[in-house]
Design a protein around this motif. Structure first.
Motif, PDB file in Angstrom:
ATOM      1  N   GLN A  85       0.834  -1.201   0.000  1.00  0.00           N
ATOM      2  CA  GLN A  85       0.000   0.000   0.000  1.00  0.00           C
ATOM      3  C   GLN A  85       0.872   1.255   0.000  1.00  0.00           C
ATOM      4  O   GLN A  85       0.753   2.113   0.875  1.00  0.00           O
ATOM      5  N   PHE A  86       1.768   1.355  -0.969  1.00  0.00           N
ATOM      6  CA  PHE A  86       2.586   2.555  -1.075  1.00  0.00           C
ATOM      7  C   PHE A  86       1.683   3.729  -1.402  1.00  0.00           C
ATOM      8  O   PHE A  86       0.911   3.688  -2.358  1.00  0.00           O
ATOM      9  N   LYS A  87       1.777   4.776  -0.584  1.00  0.00           N
ATOM     10  CA  LYS A  87       0.992   5.994  -0.783  1.00  0.00           C
ATOM     11  C   LYS A  87       1.939   7.179  -0.823  1.00  0.00           C
ATOM     12  O   LYS A  87       2.929   7.210  -0.093  1.00  0.00           O
ATOM     13  N   ARG A  88       1.598   8.130  -1.665  1.00  0.00           N
ATOM     14  CA  ARG A  88       2.451   9.304  -1.795  1.00  0.00           C
ATOM     15  C   ARG A  88       2.372  10.138  -0.514  1.00  0.00           C
ATOM     16  O   ARG A  88       1.301  10.378   0.029  1.00  0.00           O
ATOM     17  N   ILE A  89       3.543  10.540  -0.050  1.00  0.00           N
ATOM     18  CA  ILE A  89       3.637  11.426   1.108  1.00  0.00           C
ATOM     19  C   ILE A  89       4.389  12.677   0.668  1.00  0.00           C
ATOM     20  O   ILE A  89       4.680  12.849  -0.520  1.00  0.00           O
ATOM     21  N   GLU A  90       4.714  13.529   1.603  1.00  0.00           N
ATOM     22  CA  GLU A  90       5.400  14.779   1.284  1.00  0.00           C
ATOM     23  C   GLU A  90       6.692  14.501   0.522  1.00  0.00           C
ATOM     24  O   GLU A  90       7.463  13.608   0.886  1.00  0.00           O
ATOM     25  N   ASP A  91       6.908  15.278  -0.533  1.00  0.00           N
ATOM     26  CA  ASP A  91       8.123  15.118  -1.331  1.00  0.00           C
ATOM     27  C   ASP A  91       9.368  15.351  -0.483  1.00  0.00           C
ATOM     28  O   ASP A  91       9.333  16.091   0.504  1.00  0.00           O
ATOM     29  N   LEU A  92      10.445  14.713  -0.893  1.00  0.00           N
ATOM     30  CA  LEU A  92      11.737  14.939  -0.262  1.00  0.00           C
ATOM     31  C   LEU A  92      12.377  16.118  -0.983  1.00  0.00           C
ATOM     32  O   LEU A  92      12.628  16.049  -2.187  1.00  0.00           O
ATOM     33  N   ASP A  93      12.604  17.212  -0.279  1.00  0.00           N
ATOM     34  CA  ASP A  93      13.220  18.403  -0.846  1.00  0.00           C
ATOM     35  C   ASP A  93      14.697  18.402  -0.490  1.00  0.00           C
ATOM     36  O   ASP A  93      15.056  18.328   0.683  1.00  0.00           O
ATOM     37  N   VAL A  94      15.545  18.484  -1.518  1.00  0.00           N
ATOM     38  CA  VAL A  94      16.984  18.450  -1.294  1.00  0.00           C
ATOM     39  C   VAL A  94      17.608  19.652  -1.988  1.00  0.00           C
ATOM     40  O   VAL A  94      17.299  19.938  -3.139  1.00  0.00           O
ATOM     41  N   LYS A  95      18.477  20.333  -1.270  1.00  0.00           N
ATOM     42  CA  LYS A  95      19.134  21.520  -1.826  1.00  0.00           C
ATOM     43  C   LYS A  95      20.486  21.121  -2.415  1.00  0.00           C
ATOM     44  O   LYS A  95      21.324  20.543  -1.733  1.00  0.00           O
ATOM     45  N   PHE A  96      20.650  21.420  -3.695  1.00  0.00           N
ATOM     46  CA  PHE A  96      21.926  21.241  -4.385  1.00  0.00           C
ATOM     47  C   PHE A  96      22.338  22.618  -4.893  1.00  0.00           C
ATOM     48  O   PHE A  96      21.621  23.217  -5.696  1.00  0.00           O
ATOM     49  N   LYS A  97      23.444  23.105  -4.395  1.00  0.00           N
ATOM     50  CA  LYS A  97      23.922  24.447  -4.733  1.00  0.00           C
ATOM     51  C   LYS A  97      22.845  25.478  -4.436  1.00  0.00           C
ATOM     52  O   LYS A  97      22.402  25.591  -3.317  1.00  0.00           O
ATOM     53  N   GLU A  98      22.371  26.225  -5.440  1.00  0.00           N
ATOM     54  CA  GLU A  98      21.392  27.289  -5.181  1.00  0.00           C
ATOM     55  C   GLU A  98      19.951  26.830  -5.304  1.00  0.00           C
ATOM     56  O   GLU A  98      19.029  27.554  -4.944  1.00  0.00           O
ATOM     57  N   ASN A  99      19.706  25.661  -5.838  1.00  0.00           N
ATOM     58  CA  ASN A  99      18.337  25.217  -6.119  1.00  0.00           C
ATOM     59  C   ASN A  99      17.878  24.107  -5.177  1.00  0.00           C
ATOM     60  O   ASN A  99      18.678  23.282  -4.749  1.00  0.00           O
ATOM     61  N   THR A 100      16.586  24.090  -4.913  1.00  0.00           N
ATOM     62  CA  THR A 100      15.975  23.012  -4.137  1.00  0.00           C
ATOM     63  C   THR A 100      15.200  22.134  -5.108  1.00  0.00           C
ATOM     64  O   THR A 100      14.369  22.623  -5.869  1.00  0.00           O
ATOM     65  N   TYR A 101      15.484  20.846  -5.081  1.00  0.00           N
ATOM     66  CA  TYR A 101      14.849  19.885  -5.978  1.00  0.00           C
ATOM     67  C   TYR A 101      13.895  19.010  -5.171  1.00  0.00           C
ATOM     68  O   TYR A 101      14.189  18.644  -4.037  1.00  0.00           O
ATOM     69  N   CYS A 102      12.762  18.670  -5.778  1.00  0.00           N
ATOM     70  CA  CYS A 102      11.738  17.847  -5.129  1.00  0.00           C
ATOM     71  C   CYS A 102      11.745  16.445  -5.727  1.00  0.00           C
ATOM     72  O   CYS A 102      11.698  16.291  -6.943  1.00  0.00           O
ATOM     73  N   PHE A 103      11.775  15.461  -4.857  1.00  0.00           N
ATOM     74  CA  PHE A 103      11.778  14.068  -5.270  1.00  0.00           C
ATOM     75  C   PHE A 103      10.523  13.393  -4.725  1.00  0.00           C
ATOM     76  O   PHE A 103      10.250  13.473  -3.524  1.00  0.00           O
ATOM     77  N   SER A 104       9.781  12.733  -5.595  1.00  0.00           N
ATOM     78  CA  SER A 104       8.563  12.035  -5.178  1.00  0.00           C
ATOM     79  C   SER A 104       8.906  10.988  -4.129  1.00  0.00           C
ATOM     80  O   SER A 104       9.937  10.323  -4.210  1.00  0.00           O
ATOM     81  N   ASN A 105       7.999  10.829  -3.163  1.00  0.00           N
ATOM     82  CA  ASN A 105       8.258   9.998  -2.007  1.00  0.00           C
ATOM     83  C   ASN A 105       6.982   9.218  -1.664  1.00  0.00           C
ATOM     84  O   ASN A 105       5.916   9.807  -1.540  1.00  0.00           O
ATOM     85  N   TYR A 106       7.113   7.901  -1.523  1.00  0.00           N
ATOM     86  CA  TYR A 106       5.980   7.028  -1.211  1.00  0.00           C
ATOM     87  C   TYR A 106       6.313   6.214   0.037  1.00  0.00           C
ATOM     88  O   TYR A 106       7.472   5.864   0.262  1.00  0.00           O
ATOM     89  N   TYR A 107       5.272   5.895   0.814  1.00  0.00           N
ATOM     90  CA  TYR A 107       5.483   5.189   2.082  1.00  0.00           C
ATOM     91  C   TYR A 107       4.549   3.978   2.197  1.00  0.00           C
ATOM     92  O   TYR A 107       3.388   4.020   1.780  1.00  0.00           O
ATOM     93  N   HIS A 108       5.098   2.913   2.787  1.00  0.00           N
ATOM     94  CA  HIS A 108       4.334   1.704   3.108  1.00  0.00           C
ATOM     95  C   HIS A 108       4.935   1.109   4.376  1.00  0.00           C
ATOM     96  O   HIS A 108       6.152   1.011   4.507  1.00  0.00           O
ATOM     97  N   PHE A 109       4.076   0.701   5.311  1.00  0.00           N
ATOM     98  CA  PHE A 109       4.565   0.009   6.502  1.00  0.00           C
ATOM     99  C   PHE A 109       4.360  -1.482   6.307  1.00  0.00           C
ATOM    100  O   PHE A 109       3.250  -1.939   6.048  1.00  0.00           O
ATOM    101  N   ASP A 110       5.451  -2.246   6.418  1.00  0.00           N
ATOM    102  CA  ASP A 110       5.379  -3.698   6.281  1.00  0.00           C
ATOM    103  C   ASP A 110       5.195  -4.304   7.674  1.00  0.00           C
ATOM    104  O   ASP A 110       6.118  -4.291   8.490  1.00  0.00           O
TER     105      ASP A 110
END
Length: 151
Positions: A39-64
């Motif tokens: 039951q992977f469900k989308r949660i808050e994106d992972l925001d990572v700063k590289f140099k001057e820009n912040t990039y958003c990476f899709s993030n999904y969660y499931h508890f096994d």
């Protein structure tokens, strides 16, 4: 809030790289959930700063429940940054994307397992048998790379 490389981190997790057969993110998650009964469900994106820009990476969660692991699926390629203008360019709008882990740019997704890392979730063995997954591999990370994956 973007994660910076000097944040404290808990290094107790396992990471696998997943290469798909070039399918869209939403379809991959749908097929994964359907095939493995997860039951992977989308949660808050992972925001990572590289140099001057912040990039958003899709993030999904499931508890096994069987293994007691928190399972995260992270897209390795960021969502496009838009409205970047470059001088002397033919295009007024340029899109820029970034790999979460450049050294492992081959992979489309990362499966991050937190919790009882001595016991793999029941579905990990089945991942290799799915026809929409080309390749899956355990990835060892440097401390710097681990800091990027704090969720």
């Amino acid at each position: 809030m973007p994660y910076l490389l000097d944040d404290e981190f808990d290094d107790e997790f396992t990471l696998y790289g997943i290469k798909t057969n070039n399918i869209k993110e939403y379809k991959f998650i749908y097929l994964l959930n359907k095939s493995l009964l997860t039951q992977f469900k989308r949660i808050e994106d992972l925001d990572v700063k590289f140099k001057e820009n912040t990039y958003c990476f899709s993030n999904y969660y499931h508890f096994d429940e069987i293994s007691g692991n928190d399972c995260y699926l992270l897209q390795n390629l960021s969502q496009p940054l838009k409205n970047l203008s470059q001088q002397n360019s033919l295009f007024s709008e340029v899109t820029e994307r970034h790999s979460l882990l450049k050294k492992h740019a081959f992979y489309d997704f990362f499966l991050k397992l937190n919790g009882n890392i001595t016991q793999k979730p029941s579905f990990t063995l089945s991942l290799q048998k799915l026809n929409f997954i080309q390749h899956i591999k355990f990835i060892e990370l440097t401390d710097k790379e681990k800091r990027l994956l704090i969720i």
